[in-house]
Write a protein that holds these residues in place. Structure first.
Motif, PDB file in Angstrom:
ATOM      1  N   ARG A 292     -24.773  33.665  54.583  1.00 56.47           N
ATOM      2  CA  ARG A 292     -25.697  33.141  55.587  1.00 56.47           C
ATOM      3  C   ARG A 292     -25.751  31.648  55.389  1.00 56.47           C
ATOM      4  O   ARG A 292     -26.152  31.153  54.333  1.00 56.47           O
ATOM      5  CB  ARG A 292     -27.084  33.769  55.436  1.00 56.47           C
ATOM      6  N   GLY A 293     -25.312  30.907  56.383  1.00 58.80           N
ATOM      7  CA  GLY A 293     -25.240  29.468  56.261  1.00 58.80           C
ATOM      8  C   GLY A 293     -26.599  28.806  56.369  1.00 58.80           C
ATOM      9  O   GLY A 293     -27.608  29.435  56.721  1.00 58.80           O
ATOM     10  N   ILE A 294     -26.631  27.515  56.083  1.00 56.68           N
ATOM     11  CA  ILE A 294     -27.901  26.791  56.135  1.00 56.68           C
ATOM     12  C   ILE A 294     -28.459  26.727  57.557  1.00 56.68           C
ATOM     13  O   ILE A 294     -29.649  26.488  57.758  1.00 56.68           O
ATOM     14  CB  ILE A 294     -27.757  25.368  55.553  1.00 56.68           C
ATOM     15  N   ALA A 295     -27.603  26.969  58.562  1.00 53.60           N
ATOM     16  CA  ALA A 295     -28.075  27.015  59.942  1.00 53.60           C
ATOM     17  C   ALA A 295     -28.636  28.382  60.308  1.00 53.60           C
ATOM     18  O   ALA A 295     -29.102  28.590  61.437  1.00 53.60           O
ATOM     19  CB  ALA A 295     -26.940  26.649  60.897  1.00 53.60           C
ATOM     20  N   GLY A 296     -28.579  29.351  59.354  1.00 52.40           N
ATOM     21  CA  GLY A 296     -29.125  30.672  59.607  1.00 52.40           C
ATOM     22  C   GLY A 296     -28.178  31.617  60.298  1.00 52.40           C
ATOM     23  O   GLY A 296     -28.602  32.661  60.802  1.00 52.40           O
ATOM     24  N   THR A 297     -26.881  31.284  60.317  1.00 52.29           N
ATOM     25  CA  THR A 297     -25.891  32.123  60.976  1.00 52.29           C
ATOM     26  C   THR A 297     -24.895  32.668  59.957  1.00 52.29           C
ATOM     27  O   THR A 297     -24.714  32.109  58.873  1.00 52.29           O
ATOM     28  CB  THR A 297     -25.131  31.333  62.049  1.00 52.29           C
ATOM     29  N   VAL A 298     -24.236  33.772  60.331  1.00 49.07           N
ATOM     30  CA  VAL A 298     -23.209  34.362  59.473  1.00 49.07           C
ATOM     31  C   VAL A 298     -21.968  33.485  59.510  1.00 49.07           C
ATOM     32  O   VAL A 298     -21.437  33.172  60.580  1.00 49.07           O
ATOM     33  CB  VAL A 298     -22.855  35.785  59.935  1.00 49.07           C
ATOM     34  N   THR A 299     -21.511  33.087  58.328  1.00 52.47           N
ATOM     35  CA  THR A 299     -20.316  32.245  58.196  1.00 52.47           C
ATOM     36  C   THR A 299     -19.293  32.976  57.336  1.00 52.47           C
ATOM     37  O   THR A 299     -19.627  33.518  56.290  1.00 52.47           O
ATOM     38  CB  THR A 299     -20.671  30.895  57.557  1.00 52.47           C
ATOM     39  N   LEU A 300     -18.041  32.979  57.791  1.00 52.21           N
ATOM     40  CA  LEU A 300     -16.963  33.656  57.080  1.00 52.21           C
ATOM     41  C   LEU A 300     -15.980  32.640  56.516  1.00 52.21           C
ATOM     42  O   LEU A 300     -15.705  31.604  57.136  1.00 52.21           O
ATOM     43  CB  LEU A 300     -16.207  34.608  58.010  1.00 52.21           C
ATOM     44  N   GLY A 301     -15.456  32.944  55.328  1.00 47.27           N
ATOM     45  CA  GLY A 301     -14.399  32.142  54.727  1.00 47.27           C
ATOM     46  C   GLY A 301     -13.233  33.040  54.351  1.00 47.27           C
ATOM     47  O   GLY A 301     -13.427  34.177  53.917  1.00 47.27           O
ATOM     48  N   VAL A 302     -12.008  32.542  54.536  1.00 49.39           N
ATOM     49  CA  VAL A 302     -10.805  33.312  54.207  1.00 49.39           C
ATOM     50  C   VAL A 302      -9.859  32.425  53.416  1.00 49.39           C
ATOM     51  O   VAL A 302      -9.646  31.251  53.758  1.00 49.39           O
ATOM     52  CB  VAL A 302     -10.098  33.829  55.480  1.00 49.39           C
ATOM     53  N   CYS A 303      -9.281  32.983  52.347  1.00 47.85           N
ATOM     54  CA  CYS A 303      -8.265  32.272  51.583  1.00 47.85           C
ATOM     55  C   CYS A 303      -7.310  33.285  50.983  1.00 47.85           C
ATOM     56  O   CYS A 303      -7.605  34.485  50.928  1.00 47.85           O
ATOM     57  CB  CYS A 303      -8.888  31.410  50.477  1.00 47.85           C
ATOM     58  N   ALA A 304      -6.153  32.805  50.539  1.00 54.14           N
ATOM     59  CA  ALA A 304      -5.249  33.670  49.787  1.00 54.14           C
ATOM     60  C   ALA A 304      -5.923  34.029  48.468  1.00 54.14           C
ATOM     61  O   ALA A 304      -6.564  33.185  47.835  1.00 54.14           O
ATOM     62  CB  ALA A 304      -3.916  32.965  49.549  1.00 54.14           C
ATOM     63  N   THR A 305      -5.815  35.284  48.053  1.00 57.32           N
ATOM     64  CA  THR A 305      -6.452  35.718  46.818  1.00 57.32           C
ATOM     65  C   THR A 305      -5.920  34.934  45.625  1.00 57.32           C
ATOM     66  O   THR A 305      -4.708  34.839  45.429  1.00 57.32           O
ATOM     67  CB  THR A 305      -6.230  37.223  46.609  1.00 57.32           C
ATOM     68  N   GLU A 306      -6.858  34.346  44.870  1.00 57.63           N
ATOM     69  CA  GLU A 306      -6.579  33.448  43.751  1.00 57.63           C
ATOM     70  C   GLU A 306      -5.790  32.212  44.189  1.00 57.63           C
ATOM     71  O   GLU A 306      -5.207  31.522  43.372  1.00 57.63           O
ATOM     72  CB  GLU A 306      -5.863  34.173  42.612  1.00 57.63           C
ATOM     73  N   GLY A 307      -5.833  31.919  45.490  1.00 53.76           N
ATOM     74  CA  GLY A 307      -5.190  30.713  46.015  1.00 53.76           C
ATOM     75  C   GLY A 307      -6.204  29.766  46.616  1.00 53.76           C
ATOM     76  O   GLY A 307      -5.913  29.040  47.568  1.00 53.76           O
ATOM     77  N   GLU A 308      -7.413  29.754  46.048  1.00 51.91           N
ATOM     78  CA  GLU A 308      -8.502  28.953  46.620  1.00 51.91           C
ATOM     79  C   GLU A 308      -8.183  27.468  46.656  1.00 51.91           C
ATOM     80  O   GLU A 308      -8.654  26.743  47.543  1.00 51.91           O
ATOM     81  CB  GLU A 308      -9.799  29.170  45.819  1.00 51.91           C
ATOM     82  N   GLN A 309      -7.379  26.993  45.702  1.00 51.49           N
ATOM     83  CA  GLN A 309      -7.055  25.566  45.672  1.00 51.49           C
ATOM     84  C   GLN A 309      -6.225  25.124  46.866  1.00 51.49           C
ATOM     85  O   GLN A 309      -6.159  23.933  47.175  1.00 51.49           O
ATOM     86  CB  GLN A 309      -6.351  25.215  44.364  1.00 51.49           C
ATOM     87  N   SER A 310      -5.608  26.074  47.546  1.00 53.75           N
ATOM     88  CA  SER A 310      -4.828  25.738  48.745  1.00 53.75           C
ATOM     89  C   SER A 310      -5.694  25.651  49.988  1.00 53.75           C
ATOM     90  O   SER A 310      -5.195  25.324  51.068  1.00 53.75           O
ATOM     91  CB  SER A 310      -3.717  26.780  48.963  1.00 53.75           C
ATOM     92  N   GLY A 311      -6.977  25.968  49.839  1.00 59.40           N
ATOM     93  CA  GLY A 311      -7.894  25.818  50.960  1.00 59.40           C
ATOM     94  C   GLY A 311      -8.532  27.116  51.395  1.00 59.40           C
ATOM     95  O   GLY A 311      -7.953  28.195  51.271  1.00 59.40           O
ATOM     96  N   VAL A 312      -9.766  27.003  51.876  1.00 62.68           N
ATOM     97  CA  VAL A 312     -10.508  28.113  52.440  1.00 62.68           C
ATOM     98  C   VAL A 312     -10.834  27.763  53.888  1.00 62.68           C
ATOM     99  O   VAL A 312     -11.308  26.665  54.175  1.00 62.68           O
ATOM    100  CB  VAL A 312     -11.808  28.383  51.656  1.00 62.68           C
ATOM    101  N   TRP A 313     -10.557  28.688  54.797  1.00 66.24           N
ATOM    102  CA  TRP A 313     -10.838  28.469  56.213  1.00 66.24           C
ATOM    103  C   TRP A 313     -12.187  29.083  56.538  1.00 66.24           C
ATOM    104  O   TRP A 313     -12.372  30.307  56.455  1.00 66.24           O
ATOM    105  CB  TRP A 313      -9.740  29.096  57.069  1.00 66.24           C
ATOM    106  N   TRP A 314     -13.144  28.231  56.909  1.00 63.29           N
ATOM    107  CA  TRP A 314     -14.506  28.663  57.199  1.00 63.29           C
ATOM    108  C   TRP A 314     -14.733  28.715  58.704  1.00 63.29           C
ATOM    109  O   TRP A 314     -14.295  27.825  59.447  1.00 63.29           O
ATOM    110  CB  TRP A 314     -15.527  27.719  56.576  1.00 63.29           C
ATOM    111  N   THR A 315     -15.418  29.755  59.166  1.00 65.84           N
ATOM    112  CA  THR A 315     -15.766  29.904  60.577  1.00 65.84           C
ATOM    113  C   THR A 315     -17.217  30.339  60.699  1.00 65.84           C
ATOM    114  O   THR A 315     -17.628  31.322  60.076  1.00 65.84           O
ATOM    115  CB  THR A 315     -14.868  30.953  61.270  1.00 65.84           C
ATOM    116  N   ASP A 316     -17.989  29.628  61.504  1.00 67.85           N
ATOM    117  CA  ASP A 316     -19.366  30.007  61.807  1.00 67.85           C
ATOM    118  C   ASP A 316     -19.327  30.970  62.990  1.00 67.85           C
ATOM    119  O   ASP A 316     -18.876  30.615  64.078  1.00 67.85           O
ATOM    120  CB  ASP A 316     -20.178  28.760  62.152  1.00 67.85           C
ATOM    121  N   THR A 317     -19.793  32.205  62.787  1.00 59.38           N
ATOM    122  CA  THR A 317     -19.742  33.193  63.862  1.00 59.38           C
ATOM    123  C   THR A 317     -20.828  32.978  64.914  1.00 59.38           C
ATOM    124  O   THR A 317     -20.803  33.643  65.961  1.00 59.38           O
ATOM    125  CB  THR A 317     -19.911  34.618  63.297  1.00 59.38           C
TER     126      THR A 317
END
Length: 365
Positions: A292-317
């Motif tokens: 739950r983001g600071i704006a009060g909405t559901v936010t999703l993040g996706v990354c390669a497993t154990e590949g967080e250093q390559s980046g996480v893609w965040w989307t506010d639903t």
């Protein structure tokens, strides 16, 4: 990259919660042995339960009411056997203004079936003053079905009670931790080893078993302070746990694997728990996060497993919610996100066909 719709489809039936059923915690989303999903929401003196009618389907039964009279600080955990364990505290007033606090548990063995009566695990302390300071229980189920229960104690410690291989409860033990703030996060690996990440005032302390069923030993102490209650453990490789948490200093999500430096992942979570799930997207082993983001909405993040250093893609639903979202995979292997809408009713969005993580419209259940 995840994609999600902010629209909320009209419910088939149901009404807004009354004062007596206003949510106190949840939702928790659990996949049963038969592939059906169950959503649980804690309300006063009850646990509300909604169950899919068919695995992977869009219709749900419920809400059904499971008795939780006097239960506070509910947690819901499950293991590979798909049994669902409910943990909580029950406080009873005593003479002199003192209270007697018991750690309680109950179990649901099959999807849609009744749960057992509540049973007491007692309290780590016999002294009534110390017993009253015990905090919210958290738990984990080992691969052989043994349940482990942790509670923070008033002096900044952590106590543990667990089942043995035969299902008998061993006495409470005090773990080698000091300065704990709240919310110890137990985790279990596929090789039946249990570990606990303990948030303290200055760090995150890792306790671990070296042999199944043996006492916990102190491990690394990472220089990151988790927001209490935010930690979500996930087995990201055989025998290796990654902890996802909210950094109290920086405010973003952090990935922590004991023995490695914390990896900042960005995001803008509020002060609740993080949900973490491992799944395959486009043929790639991925980790999905929900907050739950600071704006009060559901936010999703996706990354390669154990590949967080390559980046996480965040989307506010753009789905406004109460409490914290939950993640599970349904009977068809699709990712499902559950959250409570602004009126306190559970809603879900499920993965649809397409690249990455594409979600359906949100629908109240």
């Amino acid at each position: 990259m995840p994609s999600a719709s902010p629209r909320l489809a009209a419910p088939r039936n149901g009404s807004a919660p009354t004062a007596s059923t206003r949510p106190l915690g949840g939702p928790w989303l659990v996949t049963g042995y038969d592939g059906r999903l169950t959503a649980y929401v804690h309300a006063e003196d009850t646990i509300l339960r909604w169950t899919q009618t068919t695995a992977g389907g869009s219709r749900w039964q419920g809400p059904e009411s499971l008795s939780a009279k006097g239960i506070t600080h509910l947690d819901v955990v499950h293991g590979q056997d798909r049994y669902v364990h409910f943990l909580g505290l029950r406080t009873r007033p005593r003479a002199g203004g003192l209270s007697h606090v018991d750690v309680m548990y109950a179990t649901q063995y099959q999807t849609g079936r009744p749960m057992t009566p509540w049973h007491s695990l007692g309290n780590p302390f016999k002294e009534i003053e110390k017993a009253a300071e015990v905090g919210a229980p958290t738990g984990v189920v080992r691969s052989d079905g043994a349940l482990y229960v942790c509670v923070p104690t008033g002096p900044g410690g952590v106590a543990l009670r667990r089942e043995n291989r035969k299902g008998a409860w061993v006495p409470w033990s005090v773990l080698d931790a000091a300065g704990a703030t709240d919310g110890p996060a137990p985790a279990a690996t596929s090789d039946a080893l249990v570990q606990v990440l303990v948030p303290t005032r200055v760090s995150a302390l890792h306790l671990r078993q070296l042999t199944p069923g043996r006492p916990m030993e102190r491990g690394d102490e990472a220089q990151v302070v988790p927001v209490p209650g935010s930690v979500a453990p996930l087995e990201t490789a055989a025998g290796r746990i990654t902890y996802y948490l909210t950094d109290a200093a920086g405010g973003g999500v952090v990935a922590l694997r004991p023995g490695s430096w914390p990896v900042p992942l960005g995001g803008a979570p509020a002060d609740g728990r993080i949900a973490a799930l491992r799944t395959e997207l486009d043929g790639v082993d991925c980790t999905v996060l929900a907050v739950r983001g600071i704006a009060g909405t559901v936010t999703l993040g996706v990354c390669a497993t154990e590949g967080e250093q390559s980046g996480v893609w965040w989307t506010d639903t753009a789905m406004r919610c109460q409490g914290d979202p939950s993640l599970a995979r349904d009977g068809h292997g699709r990712v499902v996100v559950a959250a409570l809408d602004t009126e306190g009713r559970p809603a879900v969005a499920r993965q649809e066909d397409g690249q990455g993580l594409t979600l359906s419209d949100w629908r109240r259940i």
